[in-house]
Design a protein around this motif. Structure first.
Motif, short mmCIF file in Angstrom:
data_model
loop_
_atom_site.label_atom_id
_atom_site.label_comp_id
_atom_site.label_asym_id
_atom_site.label_seq_id
_atom_site.Cartn_x
_atom_site.Cartn_y
_atom_site.Cartn_z
N PRO A 56 2.33 -6.18 -6.49
CA PRO A 56 3.55 -5.87 -5.74
C PRO A 56 3.38 -6.13 -4.25
O PRO A 56 2.37 -5.77 -3.65
N MET A 57 4.39 -6.78 -3.68
CA MET A 57 4.47 -6.99 -2.24
C MET A 57 5.80 -6.40 -1.81
O MET A 57 6.85 -6.86 -2.24
N ILE A 58 5.72 -5.36 -1.01
CA ILE A 58 6.93 -4.68 -0.54
C ILE A 58 7.18 -5.12 0.89
O ILE A 58 6.31 -5.00 1.75
N ILE A 59 8.37 -5.61 1.14
CA ILE A 59 8.75 -6.00 2.48
C ILE A 59 9.77 -4.97 2.97
O ILE A 59 10.79 -4.74 2.33
N GLY A 60 9.43 -4.31 4.07
CA GLY A 60 10.29 -3.25 4.58
C GLY A 60 10.35 -3.25 6.09
O GLY A 60 9.84 -4.15 6.75
N THR A 61 10.95 -2.19 6.62
CA THR A 61 11.10 -2.10 8.07
C THR A 61 10.08 -1.18 8.72
O THR A 61 9.93 -1.20 9.93
N ASP A 62 9.36 -0.38 7.91
CA ASP A 62 8.36 0.53 8.46
C ASP A 62 7.28 0.78 7.40
O ASP A 62 7.60 1.14 6.27
N VAL A 63 6.03 0.59 7.77
CA VAL A 63 4.93 0.78 6.81
C VAL A 63 4.88 2.22 6.30
O VAL A 63 4.39 2.47 5.20
N TRP A 64 5.40 3.18 7.05
CA TRP A 64 5.35 4.59 6.64
C TRP A 64 6.30 4.90 5.49
O TRP A 64 6.13 5.90 4.80
N ASP A 65 7.27 4.04 5.26
CA ASP A 65 8.22 4.27 4.17
C ASP A 65 7.61 4.07 2.80
O ASP A 65 8.23 4.39 1.79
N HIS A 66 6.39 3.54 2.73
CA HIS A 66 5.83 3.14 1.44
C HIS A 66 4.43 3.70 1.16
O HIS A 66 3.72 3.18 0.30
N VAL A 67 4.04 4.74 1.87
CA VAL A 67 2.72 5.35 1.63
C VAL A 67 2.78 6.11 0.30
O VAL A 67 3.58 7.04 0.15
N PRO A 68 1.95 5.75 -0.68
CA PRO A 68 1.97 6.46 -1.96
C PRO A 68 1.53 7.93 -1.78
O PRO A 68 0.69 8.24 -0.94
N TYR A 69 2.08 8.79 -2.63
CA TYR A 69 1.72 10.20 -2.61
C TYR A 69 0.21 10.35 -2.83
O TYR A 69 -0.36 9.73 -3.71
N GLY A 70 -0.43 11.15 -2.00
CA GLY A 70 -1.86 11.42 -2.14
C GLY A 70 -2.76 10.34 -1.57
O GLY A 70 -3.98 10.44 -1.66
N CYS A 71 -2.18 9.32 -0.99
CA CYS A 71 -2.95 8.23 -0.40
C CYS A 71 -3.24 8.57 1.06
O CYS A 71 -2.39 9.11 1.76
N VAL A 72 -4.45 8.25 1.52
CA VAL A 72 -4.86 8.58 2.89
C VAL A 72 -4.66 7.37 3.80
O VAL A 72 -5.32 6.35 3.63
N PRO A 73 -3.74 7.48 4.78
CA PRO A 73 -3.55 6.38 5.71
C PRO A 73 -4.75 6.21 6.64
O PRO A 73 -5.29 7.18 7.17
N VAL A 74 -5.18 4.96 6.81
CA VAL A 74 -6.31 4.61 7.68
C VAL A 74 -5.87 3.44 8.55
O VAL A 74 -5.45 2.42 8.03
N VAL A 75 -5.95 3.62 9.87
CA VAL A 75 -5.61 2.53 10.78
C VAL A 75 -6.86 1.74 11.11
O VAL A 75 -7.90 2.31 11.43
N LEU A 76 -6.76 0.42 11.03
CA LEU A 76 -7.83 -0.49 11.42
C LEU A 76 -7.38 -1.21 12.66
O LEU A 76 -6.32 -1.83 12.67
N GLU A 77 -8.18 -1.12 13.73
CA GLU A 77 -7.80 -1.78 14.96
C GLU A 77 -9.03 -2.04 15.81
O GLU A 77 -10.08 -1.45 15.60
N PHE A 78 -8.87 -2.92 16.78
CA PHE A 78 -9.94 -3.17 17.73
C PHE A 78 -10.09 -1.92 18.59
O PHE A 78 -9.11 -1.37 19.07
#
Length: 161
Positions: A56-78
């Motif tokens: 699945p590839m979900i195209i949306g307007t905000d990445v926060w709209d698609h965080v699965p329940y119980g999934c831990v968000p991790v930001v990767l950046e310089f």
């Protein structure tokens, strides 16, 4: 048995070739879904596996709209301010939602403010988006493989007693 899953989220990616490469990496490493914040997205020839047909590839307007329940968000950046965890020291969550920023910028501050973990690949210069995704996914694979192998050895040792 392998437990958990991971998702990839791309916040406002600039280069369609990188998105195509990320789709290919996602297919190779077994991502559950790829979310693309889409104002600048278009299909790319670098997705030679046509991963969008198999994952699945979900195209949306905000990445926060698609965080699965119980999934831990991790930001990767310089790491500009020294406040993130170097990837070699990071323990990947069983269920991870990896958020990557655009090639020509950073993850939005409001996104960074919402996450528990900020992680960086310790390099002298920032990496290409697809290279960063590949590095993180390989790190996850290796660390989970080592943990699984260690758990197997412990189980075998307990069985011998």
């Amino acid at each position: 048995m392998s437990r958990g899953y991971f998702c990839i989220a791309l916040e406002n990616p600039k280069n369609a070739l990188n998105v195509g490469s990320v789709m290919r990496l996602a297919g190779c490493y077994g991502a559950s879904v790829v979310v693309v914040q889409a104002p600048r997205y278009r299909a790319a020839p670098t997705d030679t596996m046509r991963a969008h047909r198999h994952l699945p590839m979900i195209i949306g307007t905000d990445v926060w709209d698609h965080v699965p329940y119980g999934c831990v968000p991790v930001v990767l950046e310089f790491d500009r301010d020294g406040g993130s965890i170097p990837l070699p020291e990071f323990v990947h969550p069983e269920r991870a939602y990896y958020i990557f920023g655009p090639e020509d910028g950073s993850v939005r501050p409001e996104t960074v403010a919402k996450v528990r973990y900020r992680v960086h690949v310790p390099t002298r210069q920032c990496l290409n988006l697809a290279m960063t995704v590949g590095t993180v996914l390989y790190d996850r694979l290796m660390k989970r493989s080592v943990r699984a192998a260690a758990a197997e050895v412990v189980a075998e040792n307990h069985a011998r007693r």
